[in-house]
Design a protein around this motif. Structure first.
Motif, PDB file in Angstrom:
ATOM      1  N   MET A   1       2.850  11.214 -12.470  1.00  0.00           N
ATOM      2  CA  MET A   1       2.661  10.150 -11.503  1.00  0.00           C
ATOM      3  C   MET A   1       2.070   8.926 -12.215  1.00  0.00           C
ATOM      4  SD  MET A   1       3.883  11.378  -8.742  1.00  0.00           S
ATOM      5  CE  MET A   1       3.376  10.372  -7.393  1.00  0.00           C
ATOM      6  N   TYR A   2       2.373   7.789 -11.654  1.00  0.00           N
ATOM      7  CA  TYR A   2       1.937   6.513 -12.216  1.00  0.00           C
ATOM      8  C   TYR A   2       1.059   5.819 -11.175  1.00  0.00           C
ATOM      9  CZ  TYR A   2       2.400   1.877 -14.335  1.00  0.00           C
ATOM     10  OH  TYR A   2       2.164   0.670 -14.924  1.00  0.00           O
ATOM     11  N   GLU A   3      -0.170   5.445 -11.543  1.00  0.00           N
ATOM     12  CA  GLU A   3      -1.062   4.757 -10.614  1.00  0.00           C
ATOM     13  C   GLU A   3      -0.988   3.251 -10.868  1.00  0.00           C
ATOM     14  OE1 GLU A   3      -5.533   5.097  -8.773  1.00  0.00           O
ATOM     15  OE2 GLU A   3      -5.235   5.741 -10.835  1.00  0.00           O
ATOM     16  N   HIS A   4      -0.730   2.502  -9.792  1.00  0.00           N
ATOM     17  CA  HIS A   4      -0.618   1.045  -9.899  1.00  0.00           C
ATOM     18  C   HIS A   4      -1.603   0.393  -8.944  1.00  0.00           C
ATOM     19  CE1 HIS A   4       1.228  -2.769 -10.772  1.00  0.00           C
ATOM     20  NE2 HIS A   4       1.395  -3.003  -9.475  1.00  0.00           N
ATOM     21  N   PHE A   5      -2.342  -0.599  -9.437  1.00  0.00           N
ATOM     22  CA  PHE A   5      -3.319  -1.329  -8.633  1.00  0.00           C
ATOM     23  C   PHE A   5      -2.742  -2.688  -8.260  1.00  0.00           C
ATOM     24  CE2 PHE A   5      -5.714   1.729 -11.025  1.00  0.00           C
ATOM     25  CZ  PHE A   5      -6.684   2.168 -10.142  1.00  0.00           C
ATOM     26  N   PHE A   6      -2.974  -3.106  -7.003  1.00  0.00           N
ATOM     27  CA  PHE A   6      -2.473  -4.396  -6.522  1.00  0.00           C
ATOM     28  C   PHE A   6      -3.289  -4.825  -5.314  1.00  0.00           C
ATOM     29  CE2 PHE A   6      -0.326  -1.103  -4.221  1.00  0.00           C
ATOM     30  CZ  PHE A   6      -0.163  -1.584  -2.932  1.00  0.00           C
ATOM     31  N   GLN A   7      -3.047  -6.052  -4.836  1.00  0.00           N
ATOM     32  CA  GLN A   7      -3.738  -6.548  -3.653  1.00  0.00           C
ATOM     33  C   GLN A   7      -2.866  -6.373  -2.425  1.00  0.00           C
ATOM     34  OE1 GLN A   7      -4.782 -10.629  -4.651  1.00  0.00           O
ATOM     35  NE2 GLN A   7      -6.920 -10.005  -4.697  1.00  0.00           N
ATOM     36  N   CYS A   8      -3.487  -5.935  -1.341  1.00  0.00           N
ATOM     37  CA  CYS A   8      -2.794  -5.810  -0.062  1.00  0.00           C
ATOM     38  C   CYS A   8      -2.376  -7.208   0.401  1.00  0.00           C
ATOM     39  CB  CYS A   8      -3.709  -5.164   0.969  1.00  0.00           C
ATOM     40  SG  CYS A   8      -3.037  -5.209   2.658  1.00  0.00           S
ATOM     41  N   PRO A   9      -1.129  -7.387   0.851  1.00  0.00           N
ATOM     42  CA  PRO A   9      -0.688  -8.707   1.311  1.00  0.00           C
ATOM     43  C   PRO A   9      -1.290  -9.120   2.662  1.00  0.00           C
ATOM     44  CG  PRO A   9       1.047  -7.092   1.628  1.00  0.00           C
ATOM     45  CD  PRO A   9      -0.051  -6.397   0.880  1.00  0.00           C
ATOM     46  N   TYR A  10      -2.000  -8.226   3.317  1.00  0.00           N
ATOM     47  CA  TYR A  10      -2.645  -8.543   4.596  1.00  0.00           C
ATOM     48  C   TYR A  10      -4.132  -8.854   4.417  1.00  0.00           C
ATOM     49  CZ  TYR A  10       1.482  -6.373   6.750  1.00  0.00           C
ATOM     50  OH  TYR A  10       2.763  -6.042   7.114  1.00  0.00           O
ATOM     51  N   CYS A  11      -4.873  -7.917   3.842  1.00  0.00           N
ATOM     52  CA  CYS A  11      -6.329  -8.050   3.765  1.00  0.00           C
ATOM     53  C   CYS A  11      -6.823  -8.478   2.380  1.00  0.00           C
ATOM     54  CB  CYS A  11      -7.012  -6.747   4.186  1.00  0.00           C
ATOM     55  SG  CYS A  11      -6.778  -5.348   3.055  1.00  0.00           S
ATOM     56  N   TRP A  12      -5.940  -8.522   1.401  1.00  0.00           N
ATOM     57  CA  TRP A  12      -6.223  -8.958   0.026  1.00  0.00           C
ATOM     58  C   TRP A  12      -7.192  -8.055  -0.719  1.00  0.00           C
ATOM     59  CZ3 TRP A  12      -2.465 -11.847  -1.400  1.00  0.00           C
ATOM     60  CH2 TRP A  12      -1.838 -12.664  -0.462  1.00  0.00           C
ATOM     61  N   GLU A  13      -7.445  -6.867  -0.185  1.00  0.00           N
ATOM     62  CA  GLU A  13      -8.286  -5.904  -0.896  1.00  0.00           C
ATOM     63  C   GLU A  13      -7.484  -5.274  -2.029  1.00  0.00           C
ATOM     64  OE1 GLU A  13     -11.536  -4.961  -0.552  1.00  0.00           O
ATOM     65  OE2 GLU A  13     -11.773  -6.514   0.973  1.00  0.00           O
ATOM     66  N   ASP A  14      -8.164  -4.931  -3.119  1.00  0.00           N
ATOM     67  CA  ASP A  14      -7.519  -4.213  -4.210  1.00  0.00           C
ATOM     68  C   ASP A  14      -7.340  -2.759  -3.796  1.00  0.00           C
ATOM     69  OD1 ASP A  14      -7.355  -6.381  -5.959  1.00  0.00           O
ATOM     70  OD2 ASP A  14      -9.372  -6.031  -6.700  1.00  0.00           O
ATOM     71  N   ILE A  15      -6.125  -2.268  -3.919  1.00  0.00           N
ATOM     72  CA  ILE A  15      -5.826  -0.878  -3.594  1.00  0.00           C
ATOM     73  C   ILE A  15      -4.967  -0.292  -4.710  1.00  0.00           C
ATOM     74  CG2 ILE A  15      -6.038  -1.169  -1.092  1.00  0.00           C
ATOM     75  CD1 ILE A  15      -3.025  -1.308  -0.890  1.00  0.00           C
ATOM     76  N   SER A  16      -4.822   1.010  -4.709  1.00  0.00           N
ATOM     77  CA  SER A  16      -3.976   1.669  -5.703  1.00  0.00           C
ATOM     78  C   SER A  16      -2.936   2.524  -4.995  1.00  0.00           C
ATOM     79  CB  SER A  16      -4.814   2.533  -6.646  1.00  0.00           C
ATOM     80  OG  SER A  16      -5.340   3.643  -5.962  1.00  0.00           O
ATOM     81  N   MET A  17      -1.869   2.774  -5.709  1.00  0.00           N
ATOM     82  CA  MET A  17      -0.779   3.571  -5.164  1.00  0.00           C
ATOM     83  C   MET A  17      -0.235   4.459  -6.281  1.00  0.00           C
ATOM     84  SD  MET A  17       2.477   2.005  -3.143  1.00  0.00           S
ATOM     85  CE  MET A  17       1.397   1.441  -1.839  1.00  0.00           C
ATOM     86  N   LEU A  18       0.040   5.714  -5.946  1.00  0.00           N
ATOM     87  CA  LEU A  18       0.669   6.616  -6.903  1.00  0.00           C
ATOM     88  C   LEU A  18       2.176   6.566  -6.710  1.00  0.00           C
ATOM     89  CD1 LEU A  18      -1.647   9.752  -6.763  1.00  0.00           C
ATOM     90  CD2 LEU A  18      -1.465   8.077  -8.604  1.00  0.00           C
TER      91      LEU A  18
END
Length: 60
Positions: A1-18
């Motif tokens: 699995m690959y973990e990618h960090f980005f900003q939510c386009p709604y709340c602009w919080e940093d989140i990660s996704m596998l």
């Protein structure tokens, strides 16, 4: 699995996704882990490396 960090386009919080790099082209909807809004995720992998990633609001 690959973990990618980005900003939510709604709340602009940093989140990660596998993500699974064995699937070269991916497009799916996943809820933000902070604000719970649906995010359309479009990504591409080449040789198990992420080459493009877009996270956008649904309907935009």
């Amino acid at each position: 699995m690959y973990e990618h960090f980005f900003q939510c386009p709604y709340c602009w919080e940093d989140i990660s996704m596998l993500m699974d790099p064995s699937v070269p082209q991916q497009s799916y909807v996943e809820d933000c882990e902070v604000c719970c809004n649906p995010i359309e995720v479009v990504s591409s992998f080449l040789n198990n490396e992420l080459i493009s990633f877009e996270a956008r609001e649904i309907g935009q």
